[in-house]
Design a protein around this motif. Structure first.
Motif, PDB file in Angstrom:
ATOM      1  N   ASP A 156       0.458  -0.738   0.071  1.00  0.00           N
ATOM      2  CA  ASP A 156       0.172  -0.195  -0.095  1.00  0.00           C
ATOM      3  C   ASP A 156       1.138   1.437   0.463  1.00  0.00           C
ATOM      4  O   ASP A 156       0.266   2.007  -0.358  1.00  0.00           O
ATOM      5  CB  ASP A 156      -0.891  -0.447   1.350  1.00  0.00           C
ATOM      6  N   ASN A 157       1.677   1.111   0.501  1.00  0.00           N
ATOM      7  CA  ASN A 157       3.055   2.399   0.616  1.00  0.00           C
ATOM      8  C   ASN A 157       4.352   2.228  -0.466  1.00  0.00           C
ATOM      9  O   ASN A 157       5.105   3.280  -0.396  1.00  0.00           O
ATOM     10  CB  ASN A 157       2.975   2.704   2.285  1.00  0.00           C
ATOM     11  N   THR A 189       6.429   3.279  -3.218  1.00  0.00           N
ATOM     12  CA  THR A 189       6.806   4.350  -4.108  1.00  0.00           C
ATOM     13  C   THR A 189       8.228   3.604  -4.707  1.00  0.00           C
ATOM     14  O   THR A 189       8.539   3.826  -4.740  1.00  0.00           O
ATOM     15  CB  THR A 189       6.440   5.104  -4.064  1.00  0.00           C
ATOM     16  N   ALA A 228       5.723   4.033  -9.732  1.00  0.00           N
ATOM     17  CA  ALA A 228       4.243   4.118  -8.411  1.00  0.00           C
ATOM     18  C   ALA A 228       4.850   5.563  -7.899  1.00  0.00           C
ATOM     19  O   ALA A 228       5.829   5.672  -7.260  1.00  0.00           O
ATOM     20  CB  ALA A 228       3.935   3.039  -7.428  1.00  0.00           C
ATOM     21  N   THR A 229       3.669   6.849  -7.873  1.00  0.00           N
ATOM     22  CA  THR A 229       3.990   7.808  -7.377  1.00  0.00           C
ATOM     23  C   THR A 229       2.523   8.209  -6.508  1.00  0.00           C
ATOM     24  O   THR A 229       2.214   7.094  -6.550  1.00  0.00           O
ATOM     25  CB  THR A 229       4.340   8.826  -8.020  1.00  0.00           C
ATOM     26  N   ASP A 230       2.863   9.271  -4.686  1.00  0.00           N
ATOM     27  CA  ASP A 230       2.233   9.566  -4.117  1.00  0.00           C
ATOM     28  C   ASP A 230       1.907  11.241  -3.974  1.00  0.00           C
ATOM     29  O   ASP A 230       2.953  11.351  -3.794  1.00  0.00           O
ATOM     30  CB  ASP A 230       2.630   8.256  -3.081  1.00  0.00           C
ATOM     31  N   SER A 231       0.967  11.137  -3.996  1.00  0.00           N
ATOM     32  CA  SER A 231       0.560  12.671  -4.556  1.00  0.00           C
ATOM     33  C   SER A 231      -0.810  13.052  -3.974  1.00  0.00           C
ATOM     34  O   SER A 231      -1.894  12.359  -4.124  1.00  0.00           O
ATOM     35  CB  SER A 231       0.452  13.118  -5.857  1.00  0.00           C
ATOM     36  N   ASN A 266      -2.132  11.886  -1.115  1.00  0.00           N
ATOM     37  CA  ASN A 266      -2.524  10.876  -0.086  1.00  0.00           C
ATOM     38  C   ASN A 266      -3.677  10.100  -1.945  1.00  0.00           C
ATOM     39  O   ASN A 266      -3.729   9.363  -1.215  1.00  0.00           O
ATOM     40  CB  ASN A 266      -2.991  10.803   0.259  1.00  0.00           C
ATOM     41  N   GLN A 267      -3.372  10.492  -2.641  1.00  0.00           N
ATOM     42  CA  GLN A 267      -3.181   9.236  -4.209  1.00  0.00           C
ATOM     43  C   GLN A 267      -2.648   8.628  -3.847  1.00  0.00           C
ATOM     44  O   GLN A 267      -1.182   9.231  -4.652  1.00  0.00           O
ATOM     45  CB  GLN A 267      -4.622   9.645  -4.737  1.00  0.00           C
ATOM     46  N   LYS A 268      -2.316   7.171  -4.451  1.00  0.00           N
ATOM     47  CA  LYS A 268      -1.322   6.418  -5.279  1.00  0.00           C
ATOM     48  C   LYS A 268      -1.533   6.723  -6.754  1.00  0.00           C
ATOM     49  O   LYS A 268      -2.548   6.283  -7.376  1.00  0.00           O
ATOM     50  CB  LYS A 268      -0.899   4.914  -5.477  1.00  0.00           C
ATOM     51  N   HIS A 269      -0.824   7.235  -7.708  1.00  0.00           N
ATOM     52  CA  HIS A 269      -0.092   7.189  -8.594  1.00  0.00           C
ATOM     53  C   HIS A 269       0.420   5.660  -9.946  1.00  0.00           C
ATOM     54  O   HIS A 269       1.258   5.888  -9.499  1.00  0.00           O
ATOM     55  CB  HIS A 269       0.004   7.947  -9.309  1.00  0.00           C
ATOM     56  N   TYR A 270      -0.118   5.077 -10.947  1.00  0.00           N
ATOM     57  CA  TYR A 270       0.671   3.719 -11.573  1.00  0.00           C
ATOM     58  C   TYR A 270       0.614   4.428 -12.274  1.00  0.00           C
ATOM     59  O   TYR A 270       0.158   4.737 -13.447  1.00  0.00           O
ATOM     60  CB  TYR A 270       0.290   2.497 -10.897  1.00  0.00           C
TER      61      TYR A 270
END
Length: 399
Positions: free
Chosen positions: A361-362, A364, A390-393, A395-399
């Motif tokens: 879940d976390n 990146t 995988a990035t986190d911006s 509090n939303q994950k982007h793939y």
């Protein structure tokens, strides 16, 4: 009283002698059956009582002439037997100011012989206060200056508290990791100086056991060491105060510097049989690399029941989330047993990974894989090349 002259020797009994020696030592009671000749002084049934010490049993001095007493430490040979004698460091400090920082009562039994500068002991039983005890033999060369004295010690049993040991060797500041060892029991040899020595010993402590053959130097601000260290069970969580760590066992060759984790810089080669990290017990890890600032750089070979891999790169556990930057060859990787998925997913691949995180879940970062194979639900899937980001911006994950 009871004076007798036998050839060149004078025999008499000392009893209830008191006074102050020129060094300042106050003697409340001195008694012995005494023989003095041109080459020997012998004191049987000896007792020396000071305000803080009580020495008893047998003492003998051997010399070529009375002139030798002008160089007593180097020339006059001492032979003694102590039986539950009590000697306070305040009395010893009158003859060696290096002991003036200590306030300890030493209880001693055993045999001692040689000059003060080259002293040997056998069947020695020592207790220092109520915190340190020693049974074994020793040879000390260089007394009375404790910091210039070379030790050759064979310890059948040595027990102490690390806080007291740190004070003795003037380990200041004392790393908390050293203090966390707590009560230590030592069986083996110690050869060298108090701040530059070689250990060959089995050690048990409040955090587990260690078998070591190690050269250690504390002459500079930061300690250096080289040798082999083994353990069947070491509690890393208690030692390093890291809640994510658990127990470990290992057989490692080490060449490093620094005792505190923040100072640690060491080369490591060998085998970690298991290490518990963040709830998973990793097994069969081969290591060849360096640790510095809580970052490992080098080669890992892992043959765990749930994954098999070989990687070169960096593993950084300085932050809350571990960072990995590696080139790897993964033969088997079960995501479920590692806590990264809820069902069995078996991966194998070659590739480069740059990731941050400790669960699915976390995580990146970037993954660039070659020849990816996934075994899932009795099916096998193969992909030649895979690139994943995988990035986190916000509090939303982007793939």
């Amino acid at each position: 009283h009871n004076f007798q002259i036998i050839k060149d020797s004078l025999s008499f009994v000392l009893d209830d002698i008191s006074g102050k020696e020129k060094s300042g030592l106050q003697i409340d009671d001195l008694g012995a059956e005494t023989i003095i000749s041109s080459t020997t002084m012998r004191f049987d049934k000896l007792r020396i009582i000071t305000p803080k010490s009580d020495i008893k049993d047998y003492l003998e001095f051997n010399y070529k002439s009375y002139a030798d007493f002008s160089d007593f430490i180097e020339v006059v040979k001492v032979k003694s037997n102590f039986n539950e004698s009590h000697l306070h460091t305040d009395d010893l400090a009158l003859f060696s100011n290096t002991l003036s920082d200590y306030n300890e009562l030493i209880t001693a039994s055993g045999k001692v012989d040689g000059t003060i500068a080259n002293l040997r002991s056998r069947n020695l039983d020592l207790k220092v206060g109520n915190h340190t005890s020693f049974i074994g033999s020793a040879r000390l060369t260089g007394l009375p200056d404790i910091y210039k004295t070379k030790f050759d010690i064979d310890a059948k049993q040595l027990t102490t508290q690390t806080k007291d040991l740190a004070r003795l060797i003037k380990l200041d500041p004392t790393p908390k990791e050293f203090l966390n060892l707590g009560r230590v029991s030592y069986v083996g040899t110690f050869k060298g100086f108090i701040d530059d020595f070689k250990l060959d010993a089995s050690i048990t402590s409040d955090v587990g056991n260690i078998r070591t053959d190690l050269q250690f130097n504390q002459k500079q601000t930061i300690a250096t060491y080289t040798g082999n260290v083994q353990s069947e069970n070491l509690n890393l969580q208690k030692l390093l105060e890291d809640p994510k760590l658990g127990s470990t066992s290992f057989d490692l060759n080490i060449d490093g510097r620094g005792l505190a984790l923040k100072q640690l810089s060491a080369g490591l080669t060998g085998q970690v049989n298991h290490i518990d990290y963040d709830g998973y017990d990793y097994k069969n890890i081969g290591i060849d690399g360096n640790v510095k600032d809580k970052i490992f750089a080098g080669n890992f070979k892992i043959n765990d029941p749930n994954f098999t891999l070989d990687f070169d790169g960096n593993l950084d556990v300085t932050a809350d989330q571990p960072k990995v930057a590696i080139a790897t060859n993964v033969t088997t990787l079960n995501l479920k047993t590692l806590g990264l998925d809820t069902i069995d997913n078996i991966l194998s691949f070659n590739g480069d990974l740059k990731l941050i995180g400790d669960n699915i879940d976390n995580i990146t970062g970037d993954i660039d894989l070659d020849s990816l194979t996934l075994a899932r639900n009795n099916s096998t899937y193969k992909i030649k090349n895979v690139k994943f980001n995988a990035t986190d911006s916000n509090n939303q994950k982007h793939y």
